[in-house]
Design a protein around this motif. Sequence first.
Motif, short mmCIF file in Angstrom:
data_model
loop_
_atom_site.label_atom_id
_atom_site.label_comp_id
_atom_site.label_asym_id
_atom_site.label_seq_id
_atom_site.Cartn_x
_atom_site.Cartn_y
_atom_site.Cartn_z
N ASN A 52 0.82 -1.21 0.00
CA ASN A 52 0.00 0.00 0.00
C ASN A 52 0.85 1.26 0.00
OD1 ASN A 52 -2.49 -1.27 -0.12
ND2 ASN A 52 -2.72 -1.38 2.11
N THR A 53 1.97 1.23 0.72
CA THR A 53 2.88 2.38 0.70
C THR A 53 3.43 2.61 -0.69
OG1 THR A 53 3.51 1.93 3.00
CG2 THR A 53 4.96 3.36 1.73
N THR A 54 3.79 1.53 -1.37
CA THR A 54 4.30 1.63 -2.74
C THR A 54 3.23 2.17 -3.68
OG1 THR A 54 5.77 -0.26 -2.34
CG2 THR A 54 5.33 0.33 -4.64
N ARG A 55 2.00 1.72 -3.52
CA ARG A 55 0.92 2.20 -4.39
C ARG A 55 0.62 3.68 -4.15
NH1 ARG A 55 -3.60 -2.64 -5.20
NH2 ARG A 55 -2.15 -4.11 -6.20
N LEU A 56 0.71 4.10 -2.90
CA LEU A 56 0.51 5.53 -2.62
C LEU A 56 1.60 6.36 -3.28
CD1 LEU A 56 -0.63 5.85 1.11
CD2 LEU A 56 -1.93 6.41 -0.95
N ALA A 57 2.83 5.87 -3.21
CA ALA A 57 3.94 6.60 -3.84
C ALA A 57 3.74 6.69 -5.35
CB ALA A 57 5.26 5.93 -3.51
N LYS A 58 3.30 5.59 -5.97
CA LYS A 58 3.04 5.60 -7.41
C LYS A 58 1.87 6.53 -7.75
CE LYS A 58 4.79 0.95 -8.39
NZ LYS A 58 4.45 -0.43 -8.84
N ARG A 59 0.87 6.55 -6.87
CA ARG A 59 -0.27 7.44 -7.09
C ARG A 59 0.18 8.91 -7.07
NH1 ARG A 59 -5.29 7.38 -2.92
NH2 ARG A 59 -5.17 5.13 -3.35
N MET A 60 1.04 9.25 -6.11
CA MET A 60 1.52 10.62 -6.01
C MET A 60 2.36 10.99 -7.23
SD MET A 60 2.55 10.80 -1.96
CE MET A 60 3.07 12.50 -2.10
N TYR A 69 -4.74 11.81 -1.17
CA TYR A 69 -5.26 10.85 -0.21
C TYR A 69 -5.52 11.57 1.12
CZ TYR A 69 -0.39 10.81 1.45
OH TYR A 69 0.84 11.17 1.90
N HIS A 70 -6.33 10.94 1.95
CA HIS A 70 -6.70 11.52 3.24
C HIS A 70 -5.51 11.43 4.19
CE1 HIS A 70 -8.99 12.31 6.92
NE2 HIS A 70 -9.92 12.82 6.13
N TYR A 71 -5.21 12.53 4.87
CA TYR A 71 -4.02 12.59 5.71
C TYR A 71 -4.28 12.00 7.09
CZ TYR A 71 -2.63 15.92 2.09
OH TYR A 71 -2.34 16.52 0.89
N LEU A 73 -6.51 4.01 5.74
CA LEU A 73 -6.77 4.71 4.49
C LEU A 73 -7.47 3.80 3.48
CD1 LEU A 73 -6.42 7.35 2.97
CD2 LEU A 73 -4.16 6.58 2.23
N ALA A 74 -7.06 2.52 3.42
CA ALA A 74 -7.71 1.57 2.51
C ALA A 74 -9.19 1.43 2.85
CB ALA A 74 -7.01 0.21 2.58
N TRP A 75 -9.49 1.34 4.15
CA TRP A 75 -10.89 1.22 4.56
C TRP A 75 -11.65 2.52 4.35
CZ3 TRP A 75 -14.59 -2.08 5.76
CH2 TRP A 75 -14.25 -3.41 5.93
N TYR A 76 -11.01 3.65 4.57
CA TYR A 76 -11.65 4.95 4.37
C TYR A 76 -12.05 5.13 2.90
CZ TYR A 76 -12.13 10.02 3.87
OH TYR A 76 -12.58 11.27 3.56
N GLU A 77 -11.14 4.82 1.98
CA GLU A 77 -11.43 4.99 0.55
C GLU A 77 -12.50 4.01 0.09
OE1 GLU A 77 -7.10 6.77 -0.87
OE2 GLU A 77 -7.67 4.74 -1.44
#
Length: 572
Positions: free
Chosen positions: A77-85, A108-110, A117-121
């Motif tokens: 998930n950390t890797t996917r967030l970095a790719k998203r950014m 993404y929500h801070y 965050l996965a559950w929030y989205e």
Amino acid sequence: IILSFLDENEGTSLLITNYSWSRRLLPIFEVSYQIIQHTVRESTTHVTDHTRKLRKIRHLYRVFPAHDSSTLLDRLNTTRLAKRMRHYKRNASNSGEGDNLLESKQIYHYNMTTEELAWYEWTQSRSECVSAIIQDGPTEYEYDNGRSPKFDLLRYRNPPSSSSYNFKLTGNLLQEVIRFNPSLLPPKILPGATVLASYPRSGNTLLRSLIERITNIVTGSDTRPDRALSKSLSLQHDLVGEGVTNQKKTPIIKTHFPERRGCMMFNGSRIILLVRNPYDAIDSYWNMCCTNTHTESVAEEVYERYSAKFRSLARHEMVTWVDFLKFWLKEGNTTFKEDNDSGEGSGPPLLLVRFEDLILDTESVMEKVMKFLTIPIGGTNMDQNSELHPFWKWRIRRALGILKGSKLKSGGDHSTPSSQTNVNTSSLGSYKPRSSHNESSTSSGQNRKLSSIGKSLSKNRYTEEDLDHFHQIAKDETIMHPPTQQNVNLLEALGYDIEFANFPNNFDQGEAQSDKFDFKYPIDNRNPSTVRINKGPELRPTESPFGRAMTRWRKSQTNDDKEPFPIKNQTT
């Protein structure tokens, strides 16, 4: 965190180039001055001058492989967030708006962990769907949030218990809907574990990847997470649930039992039986045994050199393939076992999915799978005719990149949406099945899929004598069909018989799956049946040379894997 999430190069670069991280984390790895001084003096006892400069060893850095699914999930998930950014920053830069666009659109929500965050989205996507249905009615939901599914975060089945956030639908309007019209709410995955059973090399990994893209839930597996093939799936192909059989974490658990036993016993409340034609499945099993990978195939010279070994394996594995299907069809409850008008049968409900249908008509098959996994609209008497909620239809189309009017395509590229029949299942994730290799890029997607069905026959992997032997085994190892009290040949019933079903040409003609294998839920669902997985003997005898013993055979022929078999199209 650093030890688990980063390899040595990544960790060193982070600690050297980022002052904040260096200041906070480097002290953790700092080696005591006394230890360094003692080590240097011991290593320089032959030198009379002990005032020699100490070596510049200030930090000790060690990398440990992570097999824990929670650690792997956080890392993914950390890797996917970095790719998203990076993706949004690149788009902002290309549009010329730069930081202004990023500030106006929060990526993404801070102040949340990746698990939260996965559950929030996920909760946000459900809320948006319900709000749209309230406004527009229960029509086909086609919302496009502009984010590729490859950037979605995965989650476990249940939200984190220690979180202070409420991952439930909120708002007065939504609460009124929950009170007076709960059928508008997207149904959840049914309780208990669904067993995803298949003979090896039958498309299990592809189906798991599709389910994860649709549900954003990690799928589990009963294989040991420290084995080479399991580590490959976890670290290279984003299937981080290897070794997870806890129903509180995942609703879907892969198994090859009773072809082989997994590392843990568990109970299954439902069964998805994934079937592939034995000719291609056995050929792919041979390649997996020879390469110890999921995606590589050995060169033709290996087939020629070990033709006797391959033919012996193929004939033996045909028996294993038939026995595997017979085991699960007897365990599960389908219309195949229906012996009265009520449709009651014994065992957990079973859904049979042919791999060939999965790659040819992915959307329809995944709708059937999601019907099987969720509580349908209209009550608890579940069958094939129940309606799938618009939310799950949207999730399927989004996962496949075929949203109407969407610019999203499979894999996250932006171009014209693909049609239902041209969904490229090999591009829906990092995993590239062998069937997607070496296909002409100039031919249509559908033709490529058709050519991959029965490819082992077109390559003449088997002699006429071998194929006759396969069909004779199917005739000898039939299964009783209770309604008619007749023995059923599984090759014929599944459309894999070369003579009577005209396999593989029957798939080009759009042959439908036999209705003998439609799933049936018991009418009284209050006392569901379960099946115990990994309890009992394996199908192959202990001394069989074609099961786990294939690892020893491969190593004996390749100098303990130091001189591996030549790989097809391997560049030197």
